[in-house]
Design an enzyme around this catalytic site. Structure first.
Site, mmCIF file in Angstrom:
data_model
loop_
_atom_site.group_PDB
_atom_site.id
_atom_site.type_symbol
_atom_site.label_atom_id
_atom_site.label_comp_id
_atom_site.label_asym_id
_atom_site.label_seq_id
_atom_site.Cartn_x
_atom_site.Cartn_y
_atom_site.Cartn_z
ATOM 1 N N CYS A 8 9.389 -3.937 5.959
ATOM 2 C CA CYS A 8 8.132 -3.466 6.564
ATOM 3 C C CYS A 8 8.297 -3.398 8.080
ATOM 4 O O CYS A 8 8.808 -4.338 8.685
ATOM 5 C CB CYS A 8 7.016 -4.437 6.189
ATOM 6 S SG CYS A 8 5.484 -4.176 7.083
ATOM 7 N N GLU A 29 4.257 -8.827 -1.654
ATOM 8 C CA GLU A 29 3.747 -7.839 -0.698
ATOM 9 C C GLU A 29 3.386 -6.536 -1.410
ATOM 10 O O GLU A 29 2.370 -5.905 -1.110
ATOM 11 C CB GLU A 29 4.788 -7.594 0.400
ATOM 12 C CG GLU A 29 4.179 -7.144 1.726
ATOM 13 C CD GLU A 29 3.815 -5.664 1.755
ATOM 14 O OE1 GLU A 29 2.862 -5.303 2.446
ATOM 15 O OE2 GLU A 29 4.487 -4.878 1.064
ATOM 16 N N HIS A 74 -4.330 3.071 4.339
ATOM 17 C CA HIS A 74 -3.149 2.202 4.208
ATOM 18 C C HIS A 74 -2.498 2.347 2.828
ATOM 19 O O HIS A 74 -1.276 2.270 2.707
ATOM 20 C CB HIS A 74 -3.492 0.751 4.525
ATOM 21 C CG HIS A 74 -2.275 -0.028 4.949
ATOM 22 N ND1 HIS A 74 -1.507 0.319 6.035
ATOM 23 C CD2 HIS A 74 -1.659 -1.100 4.402
ATOM 24 C CE1 HIS A 74 -0.481 -0.516 6.138
ATOM 25 N NE2 HIS A 74 -0.538 -1.382 5.156
ATOM 26 N N THR A 115 0.035 -8.876 9.185
ATOM 27 C CA THR A 115 1.322 -8.195 9.324
ATOM 28 C C THR A 115 1.547 -7.743 10.766
ATOM 29 O O THR A 115 0.685 -7.078 11.343
ATOM 30 C CB THR A 115 1.346 -6.969 8.396
ATOM 31 O OG1 THR A 115 1.289 -7.416 7.049
ATOM 32 C CG2 THR A 115 2.609 -6.140 8.594
ATOM 33 N N CYS A 169 2.070 0.523 10.972
ATOM 34 C CA CYS A 169 1.114 1.400 10.289
ATOM 35 C C CYS A 169 -0.265 0.769 10.161
ATOM 36 O O CYS A 169 -1.260 1.485 10.051
ATOM 37 C CB CYS A 169 1.610 1.733 8.882
ATOM 38 S SG CYS A 169 3.365 1.564 8.674
ATOM 39 N N CYS A 220 6.522 4.138 2.571
ATOM 40 C CA CYS A 220 7.385 3.006 2.961
ATOM 41 C C CYS A 220 8.055 2.363 1.754
ATOM 42 O O CYS A 220 9.232 2.016 1.820
ATOM 43 C CB CYS A 220 6.616 2.000 3.798
ATOM 44 S SG CYS A 220 5.456 0.958 2.887
ATOM 45 N N TYR A 248 1.890 3.680 0.949
ATOM 46 C CA TYR A 248 2.817 2.878 0.154
ATOM 47 C C TYR A 248 3.825 3.685 -0.669
ATOM 48 O O TYR A 248 4.857 3.163 -1.057
ATOM 49 C CB TYR A 248 2.018 1.892 -0.719
ATOM 50 C CG TYR A 248 1.806 0.557 -0.021
ATOM 51 C CD1 TYR A 248 1.303 0.514 1.272
ATOM 52 C CD2 TYR A 248 2.131 -0.640 -0.632
ATOM 53 C CE1 TYR A 248 1.131 -0.691 1.929
ATOM 54 C CE2 TYR A 248 1.956 -1.854 0.016
ATOM 55 C CZ TYR A 248 1.455 -1.876 1.295
ATOM 56 O OH TYR A 248 1.291 -3.078 1.942
ATOM 57 N N GLU A 306 4.322 -12.297 8.437
ATOM 58 C CA GLU A 306 2.865 -12.449 8.463
ATOM 59 C C GLU A 306 2.435 -13.793 9.062
ATOM 60 O O GLU A 306 3.217 -14.745 9.092
ATOM 61 C CB GLU A 306 2.301 -12.304 7.045
ATOM 62 C CG GLU A 306 2.097 -10.861 6.590
ATOM 63 C CD GLU A 306 3.372 -10.062 6.346
ATOM 64 O OE1 GLU A 306 4.450 -10.672 6.196
ATOM 65 O OE2 GLU A 306 3.309 -8.824 6.311
HETATM 66 FE FE1 SF4 Z 1 4.497 -2.303 6.238
HETATM 67 FE FE2 SF4 Z 1 4.411 -0.239 4.567
HETATM 68 FE FE3 SF4 Z 1 2.144 -1.396 5.410
HETATM 69 FE FE4 SF4 Z 1 3.675 0.083 7.066
HETATM 70 S S1 SF4 Z 1 2.561 0.798 5.255
HETATM 71 S S2 SF4 Z 1 2.707 -1.872 7.524
HETATM 72 S S3 SF4 Z 1 5.722 -0.452 6.363
HETATM 73 S S4 SF4 Z 1 3.742 -2.338 4.121
HETATM 74 FE FE FE Z 2 1.909 -3.942 3.790
#
Ligand code: SF4
Ligand code: FE
Length: 482
Positions: free
Chosen positions: A98, A441, A290, A189, A102, A297, A294, A255
């Site tokens: 991660c 996660e 958000h 995060t 974002c 990433c 996913y 975190e």
């Molecule tokens: Fe992390 Fe993915 Fe969330 Fe971006 S979208 S903060 S890389 S878990």
């Molecule tokens: Fe995340």
């Protein structure tokens, strides 16, 4: 736009108070526990200066017309939504972890459109304040920690019903200069290596919860703030090299629990102050933005896991077996399914009243629901192919020991074409990427599975589907299910 190195240097100017095992981490930059996460976030800055990724990693500010890092942008069209997903996949392919930035990106977008709606309805001036803040963020290319999740205490009770009133962040005082807030934000995060945090309420609220309906921005090192760094699976291995698996970028986002002990926020940084009726839509927008990510990433991370699986199969001498190839195909299929859905929710996005673009909420929630399942399946196949030795490997110190090292290199050898060290390193990467913290996660990041299911029921238009069935079944409109 900052480079990765300039971002890292800028963190040295902050006085962020971070604790781990009772001790204050000082300095933050260079500390083995934090550095991998700092390195991962730095990639979001470096991409903007790399001609290969520039088209995705930079864009033009709709406020100033200047070139900016995409992580500080407000989506202006569907292309912006799609480019976000593509960018996240590419960065995750490089970090295998991660890269945290974002969350603040999504928080800025959610607060931007919500403050616009609030001003339209209530005649407030929150949106103008947010735009001023956004200019500051874009100008200085800041990393923002999106701070939504409250500790929540008794999950059966609302914010104002808790035995301890601080279990959701609340306004304890208002004066002519600003507000004072108290509480905590959990699972933060990227918080410890951000410049600022953007606080948002954690869920829909009622009239009695007015004091908890607060959105505001504060520096992560403002007086009254401390951060208690969380443990991760095998985190002490960050002090070693090979044993860590992903030496440079670590596991997930680093975190922490962020405690806000009577923190002052000036009015120009307050974007919601008691307007509880807008808390729900702010949360929903942030969540969808958000969850959209996913399939970007996590697809990038899964690309690395799939590559590691193919490599370990080769080191083990098993790569030619047909069931191995078939399992690798399954991993590719699952990964691309995650990605498809992120692209789809972006393409099906639309324009909000503020002019900002927003992904399709139903499909965005499907993305994240898929991640809570497919990542487990991808990682299960990976561990199946890798073999049990990923859980029984001796330590790096023993690997390099004069007396023991020879035995380890001899008895952990695979196919003779490759040094044992390659097999060892790949096993550690797999152990790291498919282990406890990384899986949790995927389950709970961007909201737990049930939160998506609530959204699926709400956006799934079940009554419309019932009507379709009734029509075909020849049931008259008088008897429609309500
Ligand atoms: Fe992390 Fe993915 Fe969330 Fe971006 S979208 S903060 S890389 S878990
Ligand atoms: Fe995340």
């Amino acid at each position: 736009m900052k480079t990765g190195q300039e971002y890292i240097e800028s963190l040295k100017d902050l006085k962020t108070e971070v604790y781990f095992e009772t001790a204050k981490i000082e300095p933050l930059v260079g500390h083995p526990l934090l550095q991998p996460h700092i390195n991962a976030a730095a990639v979001t800055y470096d991409f903007a200066h790399d001609p290969l990724y520039e088209d995705l990693a930079t864009t033009t500010s709709h406020l100033t017309g200047k070139k900016i890092n995409r992580f500080t942008h407000i989506h202006q069209n569907k292309d912006d939504l799609v480019k976000k997903v593509k960018l996240l996949r590419l960065i995750a392919q490089q970090t295998g972890s991660c890269f945290q930035r974002c969350v603040g990106f999504d928080a800025l977008n959610a607060v931007y459109s919500t403050t616009f709606d609030m001003d339209q309805k209530l005649g407030t001036d929150y949106h103008k304040r947010l735009v001023d803040y956004l200019l500051y963020v874009q100008e200085n290319d800041l990393m923002i920690a999106g701070a939504m999740t409250d500790p929540k205490g008794d999950r059966g009770l609302g914010p104002s019903e808790q035995a301890d009133p601080d279990l959701f962040v609340r306004i304890v005082e208002k004066n002519d200069k600003g507000i004072i807030i108290r509480g905590a934000k959990a699972h933060m995060t990227g918080m410890v290596n951000s410049h600022e945090m953007l606080i948002m309420p954690t869920g829909a609220m009622k009239d009695a919860d007015k004091d908890y309906a607060v959105a505001c921005a504060i520096p992560v090192d403002a007086p009254g703030i401390i951060h208690i760094f969380g443990r991760q699976t095998n985190d002490k291995r960050k002090f070693d090299e090979m044993d860590q698996g992903n030496t440079k970028y670590g596991i997930v986002g680093g975190e922490c629990l962020t405690v806000l002990e009577d923190v002052f926020v000036p009015w120009n940084r307050v974007f919601m102050c008691g307007e509880y009726e807008f808390a729900g839509s702010l949360v929903e927008r942030f969540a969808t933005l958000h969850r959209q990510n996913y399939g970007g990433c996590k697809a990038g991370v899964s690309d690395v896991v799939t590559g590691a699986t193919a490599a370990i199969a080769e080191y083990n001498g098993a790569a030619k077996a047909s069931h191995i190839k078939d399992k690798l195909v399954e991993m590719i299929h699952l990964t691309e399914t995650l990605y498809c859905c992120s692209i789809a929710c972006s393409q099906e996005g639309g324009k909000l009243a503020s002019g900002a673009y927003y992904p399709n909420a139903l499909l965005g929630n499907v993305v994240k629901q898929n991640v809570t399942r497919y990542i487990y399946e991808i990682d299960r196949i990976c561990q199946d192919i890798a073999g049990g030795f990923i859980a029984t490997l001796p330590s790096e110190k023993d690997f390099n020991d004069e007396k023991l090292g020879g035995y380890i290199k001899k008895y952990f050898a695979g196919k003779a074409d490759y040094p044992t060290e390659h097999r060892y390193r790949m096993a550690r990467l797999i152990e790291n990427m498919t282990g406890g913290t990384a899986l949790v996660e995927s389950m709970h990041g961007a909201g737990s599975p049930q939160a998506q299911r609530i959204m699926l029921l709400r956006s799934g238009n079940l009554l419309h589907k019932v009507k379709l069935a009734q029509k075909l079944a020849g049931i008259t409109t008088d008897n429609l299910v309500k």
